[in-house]
Structure formats: C-alpha cells, structure tokens
Design a protein around this motif. Structure first.
Motif, PDB file in Angstrom:
ATOM      1  N   TYR A 137       0.842  -1.202   0.000  1.00 44.19           N
ATOM      2  CA  TYR A 137       0.000   0.000   0.000  1.00 44.19           C
ATOM      3  C   TYR A 137       0.880   1.256   0.000  1.00 44.19           C
ATOM      4  O   TYR A 137       0.549   2.251  -0.664  1.00 44.19           O
ATOM      5  CB  TYR A 137      -0.967   0.005   1.179  1.00 44.19           C
ATOM      6  CG  TYR A 137      -1.910  -1.179   1.174  1.00 44.19           C
ATOM      7  CD1 TYR A 137      -2.523  -1.598  -0.013  1.00 44.19           C
ATOM      8  CD2 TYR A 137      -2.175  -1.889   2.331  1.00 44.19           C
ATOM      9  CE1 TYR A 137      -3.376  -2.693  -0.024  1.00 44.19           C
ATOM     10  CE2 TYR A 137      -3.035  -2.983   2.321  1.00 44.19           C
ATOM     11  CZ  TYR A 137      -3.630  -3.380   1.138  1.00 44.19           C
ATOM     12  OH  TYR A 137      -4.473  -4.461   1.126  1.00 44.19           O
ATOM     13  N   ASP A 138       1.994   1.210   0.715  1.00 46.31           N
ATOM     14  CA  ASP A 138       2.919   2.349   0.717  1.00 46.31           C
ATOM     15  C   ASP A 138       3.514   2.584  -0.671  1.00 46.31           C
ATOM     16  O   ASP A 138       3.760   3.725  -1.063  1.00 46.31           O
ATOM     17  CB  ASP A 138       4.023   2.153   1.745  1.00 46.31           C
ATOM     18  CG  ASP A 138       3.559   2.413   3.171  1.00 46.31           C
ATOM     19  OD1 ASP A 138       2.520   3.090   3.350  1.00 46.31           O
ATOM     20  OD2 ASP A 138       4.239   1.945   4.114  1.00 46.31           O
ATOM     21  N   ILE A 141       0.982   4.510  -2.589  1.00 46.34           N
ATOM     22  CA  ILE A 141       0.962   5.899  -2.132  1.00 46.34           C
ATOM     23  C   ILE A 141       2.164   6.666  -2.682  1.00 46.34           C
ATOM     24  O   ILE A 141       2.047   7.840  -3.036  1.00 46.34           O
ATOM     25  CB  ILE A 141       0.882   5.952  -0.590  1.00 46.34           C
ATOM     26  CG1 ILE A 141      -0.486   5.407  -0.139  1.00 46.34           C
ATOM     27  CG2 ILE A 141       1.125   7.353  -0.065  1.00 46.34           C
ATOM     28  CD1 ILE A 141      -0.578   5.062   1.334  1.00 46.34           C
ATOM     29  N   ASN A 145      -0.108   9.558  -4.486  1.00 53.35           N
ATOM     30  CA  ASN A 145      -0.347   9.910  -3.081  1.00 53.35           C
ATOM     31  C   ASN A 145      -1.777  10.380  -2.804  1.00 53.35           C
ATOM     32  O   ASN A 145      -2.084  10.819  -1.707  1.00 53.35           O
ATOM     33  CB  ASN A 145       0.663  10.940  -2.592  1.00 53.35           C
ATOM     34  CG  ASN A 145       0.500  12.285  -3.266  1.00 53.35           C
ATOM     35  OD1 ASN A 145      -0.289  12.439  -4.193  1.00 53.35           O
ATOM     36  ND2 ASN A 145       1.261  13.253  -2.797  1.00 53.35           N
ATOM     37  N   TYR A 151      -4.973   4.133   0.933  1.00 49.00           N
ATOM     38  CA  TYR A 151      -5.046   4.626   2.317  1.00 49.00           C
ATOM     39  C   TYR A 151      -6.043   3.815   3.150  1.00 49.00           C
ATOM     40  O   TYR A 151      -5.772   3.471   4.300  1.00 49.00           O
ATOM     41  CB  TYR A 151      -5.426   6.117   2.350  1.00 49.00           C
ATOM     42  CG  TYR A 151      -4.296   7.029   1.956  1.00 49.00           C
ATOM     43  CD1 TYR A 151      -3.206   7.234   2.802  1.00 49.00           C
ATOM     44  CD2 TYR A 151      -4.313   7.694   0.737  1.00 49.00           C
ATOM     45  CE1 TYR A 151      -2.172   8.078   2.445  1.00 49.00           C
ATOM     46  CE2 TYR A 151      -3.276   8.541   0.372  1.00 49.00           C
ATOM     47  CZ  TYR A 151      -2.203   8.725   1.227  1.00 49.00           C
ATOM     48  OH  TYR A 151      -1.175   9.558   0.869  1.00 49.00           O
ATOM     49  N   CYS A 173      -4.701   7.884   7.778  1.00 49.35           N
ATOM     50  CA  CYS A 173      -5.056   7.159   6.551  1.00 49.35           C
ATOM     51  C   CYS A 173      -6.543   7.304   6.235  1.00 49.35           C
ATOM     52  O   CYS A 173      -6.916   7.520   5.078  1.00 49.35           O
ATOM     53  CB  CYS A 173      -4.691   5.680   6.679  1.00 49.35           C
ATOM     54  SG  CYS A 173      -2.926   5.353   6.593  1.00 49.35           S
ATOM     55  N   LYS A 176      -7.302  10.749   4.897  1.00 53.68           N
ATOM     56  CA  LYS A 176      -6.885  10.860   3.480  1.00 53.68           C
ATOM     57  C   LYS A 176      -7.842  10.086   2.572  1.00 53.68           C
ATOM     58  O   LYS A 176      -8.103  10.518   1.447  1.00 53.68           O
ATOM     59  CB  LYS A 176      -5.446  10.402   3.316  1.00 53.68           C
ATOM     60  CG  LYS A 176      -4.480  11.397   3.919  1.00 53.68           C
ATOM     61  CD  LYS A 176      -3.036  11.015   3.693  1.00 53.68           C
ATOM     62  CE  LYS A 176      -2.127  12.075   4.301  1.00 53.68           C
ATOM     63  NZ  LYS A 176      -0.730  11.835   4.037  1.00 53.68           N
TER      64      LYS A 176
END
Length: 181
Positions: A137-138, A141, A145, A151, A173, A176
């Motif tokens: 997931y990072d 992002i 982003n 998120y 998260c 966002k």
C-alpha cells in the motif's frame, strides 16, 4: 493450418459483435485444428470472461505467457484470475504462491500499475501478513499519493497489527481516504 486461421478470424468477428459464446466456440475449433499461439489463448480468456466461464481463464493466460506474450497485462490477468478462482473455490489454506509470483512478474515488467500493488496488499492481508500488505500500500501511495483505496486498505491492515499503537496513523489514513475519495 488454414482452417484454424479461418475459425480464429471468424471468432474475432463474432466477438467484435459481442457474440462471445459463438466466438468461444470458434476459438476452441481453431485450437482443435492446430492453432497454438499466444493470441488464441488471450482471445479464449477474453471470451470466457465475458460469458462467465471463469475456470479456464488462468490456464489460458498462463498458456499465452508460455507462447511468448510475456507482458505485464498477461501476468497481471493470470495472477488475478487465478486468485479469484482459488478464492471462489474457498482454498483458504492456499498460500497463493503462484498468484504472488505472477503479480511480482507483472511489477517487474511495469512498476507503475497501482492496481498490481493494491492486489498484492489484499492477498497479503488475506494471508494475515499485514506488514507486507502495508509495504505494498505504501508503494501505491508513493506512485499516487491521492489513492483513497491504498489509504483505506492500509488503515485496515494497521488495525490488524495493533490498533491502539497505530491509532494516529490509522486516523491519518482514514482522513486521506475521505479527502481523496
């Protein structure tokens, strides 16, 4: 063989007219008559998907890849269709190793598709490897982003690890997710 090519061409015409059942029938005839290339297997997968015959789709994409169509889309479609098949068959004890390998190969061929990363994250969440899911997931992002789905999924994975310790990160998260949805 010429008859196989004729069956194939007629199948494509039927599929352009959204007659996927007829197209699938003719594609199988082309296969029976000796056609054995990546294009026929990609077409078989597409026709099967449209009429809801999901069982053979992973095999068709695997054969397309083996016949030379080694692109990220085919690895992605193979991995996802295999995942869906295994998930539907309720193979909860499955470690999805072949699915993960296919999706990682898709990333190797095109590392900009956020959906590959999201789906790997989902698979790792199913396997209860939440830290690995968060890594994927990072990566989404980092590429995009403002991806609300990344998120949201990250927040869910963080909840499974330690919701008290990660409370502020989870909240960030989720905020966002709302902001970018």
């Amino acid at each position: 063989p010429a008859s196989a090519k004729n069956y194939y061409d007629m199948a494509l015409e039927l599929m352009e007219q959204e007659n996927y059942e007829g197209g699938l029938f003719l594609l199988k005839k082309a296969l029976e008559n000796g056609m054995d290339n990546s294009e026929i297997y990609e077409s078989l997968a597409k026709a099967s998907l449209y009429i809801g015959e999901l069982d053979e789709i992973p095999n068709y994409y695997k054969l397309a890849i083996e016949r030379g169509a080694e692109n990220y889309q085919n690895y992605y479609k193979f991995g996802i269709s295999l995942f869906i098949k295994l998930f539907i068959e309720k193979q909860k004890d499955n470690n999805y190793e072949e699915v993960i390998k296919a999706l990682e190969k898709a990333i190797e061929l095109s590392d900009k598709s956020v959906y590959i990363y999201i789906n790997l994250g989902v698979i790792y969440r199913i396997l209860e490897n939440y830290n690995k899911a968060i890594e994927y997931y990072d990566k989404v992002i980092k590429i995009d982003n403002q991806n609300a789905l990344a998120y949201f999924n990250k927040a869910e994975a963080l909840c499974e690890i330690n919701s008290d310790k990660n409370r502020f990160l989870i909240e960030e998260c989720l905020n966002k997710t709302i902001a970018f949805d």
